[in-house]
Structures are given as C-alpha cells and as structure tokens.
Write an enzyme that holds these catalytic residues in place. Structure first.
Site, PDB file in Angstrom:
ATOM      1  N   ASP A 272     -43.281  -6.893 -10.622  1.00 20.57           N
ATOM      2  CA  ASP A 272     -44.611  -6.848  -9.968  1.00 20.57           C
ATOM      3  C   ASP A 272     -44.582  -6.069  -8.656  1.00 20.57           C
ATOM      4  O   ASP A 272     -43.779  -6.380  -7.788  1.00 20.57           O
ATOM      5  CB  ASP A 272     -45.099  -8.275  -9.703  1.00 20.57           C
ATOM      6  CG  ASP A 272     -45.478  -8.966 -10.997  1.00 20.57           C
ATOM      7  OD1 ASP A 272     -44.666  -9.752 -11.497  1.00 20.57           O
ATOM      8  OD2 ASP A 272     -46.562  -8.665 -11.526  1.00 20.57           O
TER       9      ASP A 272
ATOM     10  N   ASP B  92     -37.049  -4.963 -10.154  1.00 20.23           N
ATOM     11  CA  ASP B  92     -38.089  -5.967  -9.970  1.00 20.23           C
ATOM     12  C   ASP B  92     -39.281  -5.472 -10.801  1.00 20.23           C
ATOM     13  O   ASP B  92     -39.305  -4.326 -11.247  1.00 20.23           O
ATOM     14  CB  ASP B  92     -38.445  -6.030  -8.467  1.00 20.23           C
ATOM     15  CG  ASP B  92     -39.730  -6.773  -8.204  1.00 20.23           C
ATOM     16  OD1 ASP B  92     -39.826  -7.941  -8.629  1.00 20.23           O
ATOM     17  OD2 ASP B  92     -40.653  -6.183  -7.623  1.00 20.23           O
TER      18      ASP B  92
HETATM   19  O1  LIG Z   1     -40.544 -10.747  -8.822  1.00 21.13           O
HETATM   20  P1  LIG Z   1     -41.782  -9.921  -9.120  1.00 21.13           P
HETATM   21  O2  LIG Z   1     -41.707  -9.158 -10.406  1.00 21.13           O
HETATM   22  O3  LIG Z   1     -42.232  -9.068  -7.954  1.00 21.13           O
HETATM   23  O4  LIG Z   1     -42.966 -10.984  -9.411  1.00 21.13           O
HETATM   24  C1  LIG Z   1     -43.448 -11.792  -8.452  1.00 21.13           C
HETATM   25  C2  LIG Z   1     -44.772 -12.386  -8.914  1.00 21.13           C
HETATM   26  O5  LIG Z   1     -44.626 -13.731  -9.058  1.00 21.13           O
HETATM   27  C3  LIG Z   1     -45.911 -12.003  -8.011  1.00 21.13           C
HETATM   28  O6  LIG Z   1     -45.557 -11.925  -6.684  1.00 21.13           O
HETATM   29 MG   LIG Z   2     -42.227  -7.399  -6.802  1.00 17.01          MG
END
Ligand SMILES: O=P(O)(O)OC[C@@H](O)CO
Ligand SMILES: [Mg+2]
Length: 279
Positions: A60, A58
C-alpha cells in the site's frame, strides 16, 4: 551506521518535540548528500552501496495507490465528529495492521468514547470494499517488478494488509503480483506484531529459497515511516518512496529516498541495470 543511529534517534525523538532541531537538520543535510552519493572505487568506477541479492516490496502506497482510499474514508468518518484528518495522524497509521491503525485513529482524534476501534473498522470496511477493486499501480511499480523477475532476482511482498483486503486491491493486477516468489500478509500467523516491528520482513526473508536470507543482502521498498523503521529493525537496507505530503522529518531513517520508483537505479545497489534507460 553512526548516521543511521543518529537518524533513528531523531526519527524517534521527532515524535517528542524535545530534540534540538538543528541536529536533525544537519543530519538531514548529511542524509541528502549520502542519498545521492554512490561510492567511487579506486578505478573511478561507481561501486554499489551494497550487494543486494533479494528484494522485498511493501504494497500500500508503494506498489498500489491505495493510501488515498484510507485517507478519503477516514476524512468522511471524522467529519461526522467535526474533526479533520491530517498527515501527522496519517503518518502514525500508515503501514500498520488494521486494528493497530484503528486504535491510533480513535484515540488520537479523541472519538474513542463514541466510536471504538472495532466499530471504526466495520464502518471503514463498508466504504473501502467498493474503492479497493479500483486500485491502480504506482508509477514504475510494474516496470521494476518485471525487470527484477526477468533478471532472476528473488522478489516478494510484505504488507500490513490482511487477506480479504489484499484480494480486493490486487484483483486487477493478478499477473504482476504472480511474479512475487511469496507474499506475507498482515494476518499471517507468523507476523505477531505489525510494522514497525520487523516481524513481517523477517518472515518474508525466511521464505525465500535457501532462507533465511542475510538481511544485509535484502533491499526493502517502503512508503511509510513505520515500514522504513520495520526494515531497519530487521537489519535490512531500505529505499523509501514517501507521499510528497509526508513531513520530510520522516525521511531520515531510510538509506535512500526517491520521489518515485521510476527514479530507482538498480546498479546503485548491485542489482542488474535496466536496459531501457541506462540505469
Ligand atoms: O504494509 P502496507 O502494504 O503499506 O499496508 C498497510 C495498510 O494496512 C494501510 O496502511
Ligand atoms: Mg505502505
């Protein structure tokens, strides 16, 4: 499997305060024991939890310290309505596609009559686009990516973030993200639904060499409850590295919970060990 199913029931039920808390507490205790357990083989050697051959990251909150920007901007917007942003709402938004998270935000805070999800995204965008280029890598992110890449373990990225934000967030980290075999973004045409739907992880599993890869050979790293659930829904193993402010009840669905990527021991998952610290 029983523990996971029961944990999943607790996770889903934890959204509705009807479940008997003691059951989840004892499940949490079992999870803690399991979290630190590795199987001891007949010869007394530690055998891995699984034979992982591929890793999906993942982005963020897991590789990049960007969730704080979303929080900061959402607090500013809510303050205009004399409302406060809290981690229970954050937990429902993080990991989701932008428009899905935006609908949760305006509906759960009761401001949807004054600010639509689309208007919220436009306003949020203006503030985020100056913050995203300052994104820093989370502790241990670069070390783990470089290690797995150097050892020839196929790695990729699967994020809810869409292309425009991805470019802004990673513009100072191009080299480390170039080590990914492929990158699946939130606005990828194959990703019909955002996390906790398994779409983004199943799409990522398909795009490895020789894909689709058996989900049981894949280890996902996530920070968000929706992402952990998406990985389990995809049939994959998942290590969760949650923000310490996230309620611990969200930790029960992951196969392992760590404070930081620096605590990850590849050998526990059948992956090549680090040379530098013996694990
Ligand atoms: O899937 P990730 O990389 O956590 O990104 C989510 C983003 O939209 C913020 O919450
Ligand atoms: Mg994330």
């Amino acid at each position: 499997m029983l523990l996971q199913t029961a944990s999943l029931v607790c996770f889903k039920a934890s959204l509705y305060p009807t479940v008997i808390p003691q059951i989840c507490v004892s499940l949490r205790r079992l999870r803690e024991i399991r979290n630190h357990a590795t199987m001891v083989g007949p010869s007394g050697s530690l055998s891995p939890r699984a034979s992982i051959t591929h890793v999906i990251f993942d982005m963020d909150g897991l590789l990049l310290d960007t969730e704080k920007f979303y929080t900061e901007v959402q607090e500013i917007i809510l303050a205009r309505f004399n409302k406060t942003f809290d981690w229970s709402l954050k937990a429902k938004m993080m990991g989701k596609k932008a428009i899905e998270a935006a609908k949760v935000f305006v509906e759960e805070t009761g401001i949807s009559d004054s600010l639509s999800a689309e208007q919220f995204l436009v306003e949020r965008e203006e503030m985020l686009k100056t913050l995203f280029p300052t994104s820093e890598l989370m502790p241990g992110a670069s070390r783990l990516i470089r290690h797995l890449h150097a050892k020839g373990v196929p790695i990729c990225l699967a994020t809810g973030t869409h292309r425009r934000h991805f470019e802004l967030k990673t513009q100072r980290h191009g080299e480390v993200f170039s080590l990914m075999h492929h990158i699946v973004l939130g606005d990828d045409p194959e990703v019909k639904q955002g996390k906790p739907s398994p779409d983004v992880f199943l799409t990522a599993a398909k795009r490895f060499e020789g894909g689709p890869i058996d989900p049981l050979q894949i280890l996902v790293f996530e920070d968000a409850p929706s992402g952990v659930l998406a990985a389990k829904n995809a049939g994959m193993h998942v290590v969760m590295v949650p923000d310490p402010r996230l309620d611990k009840s969200f930790n029960d669905t992951a196969d392992q919970v760590l404070n930081t990527l620096l605590d990850f021991n590849p050998a526990e998952w059948g992956l090549p060990p680090f040379e530098d610290s013996g694990n």
